[in-house]
Scaffold this motif. Sequence first.
Motif, PDB file in Angstrom:
ATOM      1  N   GLY A 201      -4.287   5.074 -23.652  1.00  8.14           N
ATOM      2  CA  GLY A 201      -3.310   6.657 -24.744  1.00  8.14           C
ATOM      3  C   GLY A 201      -4.947   6.915 -25.278  1.00  8.14           C
ATOM      4  N   PRO A 202      -4.772   8.315 -25.126  1.00  2.65           N
ATOM      5  CA  PRO A 202      -5.991   9.324 -25.783  1.00  2.65           C
ATOM      6  C   PRO A 202      -7.025   8.360 -26.971  1.00  2.65           C
ATOM      7  CG  PRO A 202      -4.232  10.058 -26.522  1.00  2.65           C
ATOM      8  CD  PRO A 202      -4.097   9.446 -25.736  1.00  2.65           C
ATOM      9  N   SER A 203      -7.744   8.499 -27.672  1.00  4.89           N
ATOM     10  CA  SER A 203      -8.373   7.621 -28.349  1.00  4.89           C
ATOM     11  C   SER A 203      -8.896   9.070 -29.763  1.00  4.89           C
ATOM     12  CB  SER A 203      -9.859   7.188 -28.432  1.00  4.89           C
ATOM     13  OG  SER A 203     -10.145   6.500 -29.943  1.00  4.89           O
ATOM     14  N   LEU A 204      -8.598   8.363 -30.788  1.00  2.00           N
ATOM     15  CA  LEU A 204      -9.002   9.624 -31.613  1.00  2.00           C
ATOM     16  C   LEU A 204     -10.755   9.448 -32.294  1.00  2.00           C
ATOM     17  CD1 LEU A 204      -5.783  10.283 -33.845  1.00  2.00           C
ATOM     18  CD2 LEU A 204      -6.731  11.979 -31.849  1.00  2.00           C
ATOM     19  N   THR A 205     -11.226   7.515 -31.490  1.00  2.00           N
ATOM     20  CA  THR A 205     -12.546   7.247 -32.698  1.00  2.00           C
ATOM     21  C   THR A 205     -13.182   6.699 -31.029  1.00  2.00           C
ATOM     22  OG1 THR A 205     -10.837   5.454 -32.352  1.00  2.00           O
ATOM     23  CG2 THR A 205     -11.268   6.873 -34.858  1.00  2.00           C
ATOM     24  N   PRO A 206     -14.204   7.798 -31.021  1.00  2.00           N
ATOM     25  CA  PRO A 206     -14.802   7.535 -30.007  1.00  2.00           C
ATOM     26  C   PRO A 206     -15.826   6.299 -29.971  1.00  2.00           C
ATOM     27  CG  PRO A 206     -15.053  10.338 -30.423  1.00  2.00           C
ATOM     28  CD  PRO A 206     -13.922   8.869 -31.165  1.00  2.00           C
ATOM     29  N   ALA A 207     -16.914   6.224 -31.565  1.00  2.00           N
ATOM     30  CA  ALA A 207     -16.873   4.818 -31.768  1.00  2.00           C
ATOM     31  C   ALA A 207     -15.802   3.357 -32.053  1.00  2.00           C
ATOM     32  CB  ALA A 207     -17.520   4.630 -33.255  1.00  2.00           C
ATOM     33  N   SER A 208     -14.658   3.784 -31.096  1.00  2.00           N
ATOM     34  CA  SER A 208     -13.675   2.415 -30.979  1.00  2.00           C
ATOM     35  C   SER A 208     -14.173   1.267 -30.489  1.00  2.00           C
ATOM     36  CB  SER A 208     -12.720   2.418 -31.057  1.00  2.00           C
ATOM     37  OG  SER A 208     -11.801   1.426 -30.746  1.00  2.00           O
ATOM     38  N   ASP A 209     -14.433   0.030 -30.747  1.00  2.00           N
ATOM     39  CA  ASP A 209     -15.116  -0.902 -29.387  1.00  2.00           C
ATOM     40  C   ASP A 209     -13.605  -2.097 -29.126  1.00  2.00           C
ATOM     41  OD1 ASP A 209     -14.162  -2.389 -31.909  1.00  2.00           O
ATOM     42  OD2 ASP A 209     -16.398  -3.286 -32.420  1.00  2.00           O
ATOM     43  N   SER A 210     -12.348  -1.824 -29.049  1.00  2.38           N
ATOM     44  CA  SER A 210     -11.133  -2.017 -28.427  1.00  2.38           C
ATOM     45  C   SER A 210     -11.843  -2.301 -27.244  1.00  2.38           C
ATOM     46  CB  SER A 210     -10.145  -0.696 -29.107  1.00  2.38           C
ATOM     47  OG  SER A 210      -9.184  -1.923 -28.135  1.00  2.38           O
ATOM     48  N   GLY A 211     -11.370  -3.700 -26.936  1.00  2.15           N
ATOM     49  CA  GLY A 211     -10.674  -3.981 -25.203  1.00  2.15           C
ATOM     50  C   GLY A 211     -10.150  -3.502 -24.945  1.00  2.15           C
ATOM     51  N   ASP A 217     -13.013   1.415 -18.997  1.00  2.35           N
ATOM     52  CA  ASP A 217     -13.636   2.504 -18.579  1.00  2.35           C
ATOM     53  C   ASP A 217     -14.412   1.650 -17.246  1.00  2.35           C
ATOM     54  OD1 ASP A 217     -14.503   3.560 -20.349  1.00  2.35           O
ATOM     55  OD2 ASP A 217     -15.904   2.556 -21.563  1.00  2.35           O
ATOM     56  N   GLU A 218     -14.249   0.123 -17.090  1.00  4.44           N
ATOM     57  CA  GLU A 218     -14.562  -0.609 -15.621  1.00  4.44           C
ATOM     58  C   GLU A 218     -13.990   0.215 -14.543  1.00  4.44           C
ATOM     59  OE1 GLU A 218     -13.657  -4.322 -15.895  1.00  4.44           O
ATOM     60  OE2 GLU A 218     -15.453  -4.477 -17.057  1.00  4.44           O
ATOM     61  N   LEU A 219     -12.952   0.740 -14.697  1.00  5.40           N
ATOM     62  CA  LEU A 219     -12.444   1.169 -13.925  1.00  5.40           C
ATOM     63  C   LEU A 219     -13.057   2.927 -13.521  1.00  5.40           C
ATOM     64  CD1 LEU A 219     -10.442   1.797 -11.722  1.00  5.40           C
ATOM     65  CD2 LEU A 219      -8.416   3.042 -13.726  1.00  5.40           C
ATOM     66  N   LEU A 220     -13.106   3.721 -15.196  1.00  2.00           N
ATOM     67  CA  LEU A 220     -13.023   5.209 -15.215  1.00  2.00           C
ATOM     68  C   LEU A 220     -15.116   5.222 -14.471  1.00  2.00           C
ATOM     69  CD1 LEU A 220     -11.220   6.668 -17.997  1.00  2.00           C
ATOM     70  CD2 LEU A 220     -10.698   6.672 -15.123  1.00  2.00           C
ATOM     71  N   LYS A 221     -15.272   4.684 -14.730  1.00  5.78           N
ATOM     72  CA  LYS A 221     -17.058   4.236 -14.773  1.00  5.78           C
ATOM     73  C   LYS A 221     -17.328   4.252 -13.053  1.00  5.78           C
ATOM     74  CE  LYS A 221     -18.837   3.722 -19.182  1.00  5.78           C
ATOM     75  NZ  LYS A 221     -19.467   2.457 -20.089  1.00  5.78           N
ATOM     76  N   HIS A 342      -5.468   9.234 -21.125  1.00  9.11           N
ATOM     77  CA  HIS A 342      -6.409   8.779 -21.443  1.00  9.11           C
ATOM     78  C   HIS A 342      -8.082   9.063 -20.750  1.00  9.11           C
ATOM     79  CE1 HIS A 342      -7.832   4.199 -22.032  1.00  9.11           C
ATOM     80  NE2 HIS A 342      -9.192   4.828 -21.001  1.00  9.11           N
ATOM     81  N   TYR A 343      -7.479   9.382 -19.374  1.00 10.46           N
ATOM     82  CA  TYR A 343      -8.567   9.551 -19.059  1.00 10.46           C
ATOM     83  C   TYR A 343      -9.334  11.109 -19.172  1.00 10.46           C
ATOM     84  CZ  TYR A 343     -11.674  11.453 -15.180  1.00 10.46           C
ATOM     85  OH  TYR A 343     -12.539  11.504 -14.177  1.00 10.46           O
ATOM     86  N   ARG A 344      -8.622  12.332 -19.994  1.00 12.51           N
ATOM     87  CA  ARG A 344      -8.575  13.556 -20.573  1.00 12.51           C
ATOM     88  C   ARG A 344      -9.783  13.121 -21.754  1.00 12.51           C
ATOM     89  NH1 ARG A 344      -7.155  15.131 -24.659  1.00 12.51           N
ATOM     90  NH2 ARG A 344      -4.731  14.253 -24.528  1.00 12.51           N
ATOM     91  N   ALA A 345      -8.891  12.410 -22.772  1.00 10.50           N
ATOM     92  CA  ALA A 345     -10.401  11.930 -24.052  1.00 10.50           C
ATOM     93  C   ALA A 345     -11.414  11.320 -23.395  1.00 10.50           C
ATOM     94  CB  ALA A 345      -9.124  11.752 -24.629  1.00 10.50           C
ATOM     95  N   GLN A 349     -14.664  13.010 -24.663  1.00 10.04           N
ATOM     96  CA  GLN A 349     -15.292  12.421 -25.688  1.00 10.04           C
ATOM     97  C   GLN A 349     -17.004  11.744 -25.343  1.00 10.04           C
ATOM     98  OE1 GLN A 349     -13.393   9.410 -27.166  1.00 10.04           O
ATOM     99  NE2 GLN A 349     -11.799  10.865 -27.900  1.00 10.04           N
ATOM    100  N   ARG A 350     -16.888  12.319 -23.774  1.00  9.89           N
ATOM    101  CA  ARG A 350     -18.114  11.982 -23.364  1.00  9.89           C
ATOM    102  C   ARG A 350     -19.193  12.872 -22.649  1.00  9.89           C
ATOM    103  NH1 ARG A 350     -15.418   7.915 -23.765  1.00  9.89           N
ATOM    104  NH2 ARG A 350     -16.273   5.211 -22.969  1.00  9.89           N
TER     105      ARG A 350
END
Length: 362
Positions: A201-211, A217-221, A342-345, A349-350
């Motif tokens: 889902g959408p993250s409110l914290t761009p600096a989060s290092d959640s797994g 990220d691996e899929l979206l990149k 999730h993808y929109r956020a 953020q990037r």
Amino acid sequence: MSTDPAGTPVLVTGGSGFVAAHLVQQLLARGYRVHTTVRSTANTAKCGPLHALQDAFPGRLDLFEADLLTEGSFDEAMRACTVVFHVASPFLMPEKIRDGRRDVVEPALQGTRNVVASIERTPTVRRLVLTSTVGAIFGDYADVREMAGGTLSEKYVNTTSTVENNPYHYAKTVAEQAAWEAEAAQRRWRMVSLNPGLILGPSLTPASDSGSLFLLDELLKGYFFYGAPDFSFTTVDVRDVAAAHIAAAEQPGAHGRYILAAEEMTSFHRMAKILLEHHPRNLRLPRTALPHWPVRVLGPAFGLSQAYIRSHLGIRFRVDNRRSTEELGLVYRPVEETVRDHYRAWREQRGQRRPAVSPRAG
């Protein structure tokens, strides 16, 4: 829990994290006074979203510094609180873990013990809502095959993970069990454990290092542009996880463990198909599912052991989430909504304004 949200405060540990930030936001929106902890209030990248919430809800959010490994560091933040939401705990993907005991077991176990010790010193606390994981129920997907009906259920406890084998699941298992033991040793406060699957889902914290963010990220990149490996996940929306925390605190009858996940698992391929429906020109996303044999052959080169591949590749199971829907009243968002948001956020953020057209783009 107090029936007056504007009365005594509640504590959320690890407020700059993926789940905790949503929980803080929802608590404030419901009228609660909130205390939350961060490792350093000087970290502007991680604390920025919390400062924004302070501006949006003047006088109702206080930030405190606390460290999971420092005894007594939660005492000040917990003072006068009636409910403690212990969310803070490292979630690292296996390839990010260098030392299982140091990186995940000690912060999870000792952090939980330190929070519980602070609860014991804070007479106002009546309830602990602990953020655990489905990984405290099973070690590998293959374990679920041994459960009744091959269905994931709260009544099981992970017995197969160790510091060496799946240290994250082991860490969450021993941390949750330590909290249950502490609850059983006294009568003043009661505990509820929430056991979510992969949180998206959408993250409110761009600096989060959640797994969980790293995994998507691996899929979206575009790491899987050639084809999606046949791995599936028990998934849940971060906003639903936050809502479940509040329900677990507010409902007097809430008790025990609650799995937070959709009934059906979601595969990498399914996530990609959801996104391709809205972004058909995005060449980073896989169009096809990858056969099993390339994963078995090439997986070890990407950090996947043959044991992991055997215990997860192509395995799916049902999830019994009835306790969360019937007792907590949780209504799960469709996975399509979760993945799209999730993808929109992720793009916002990037600073990305349009889907990438090159699978090798950075």
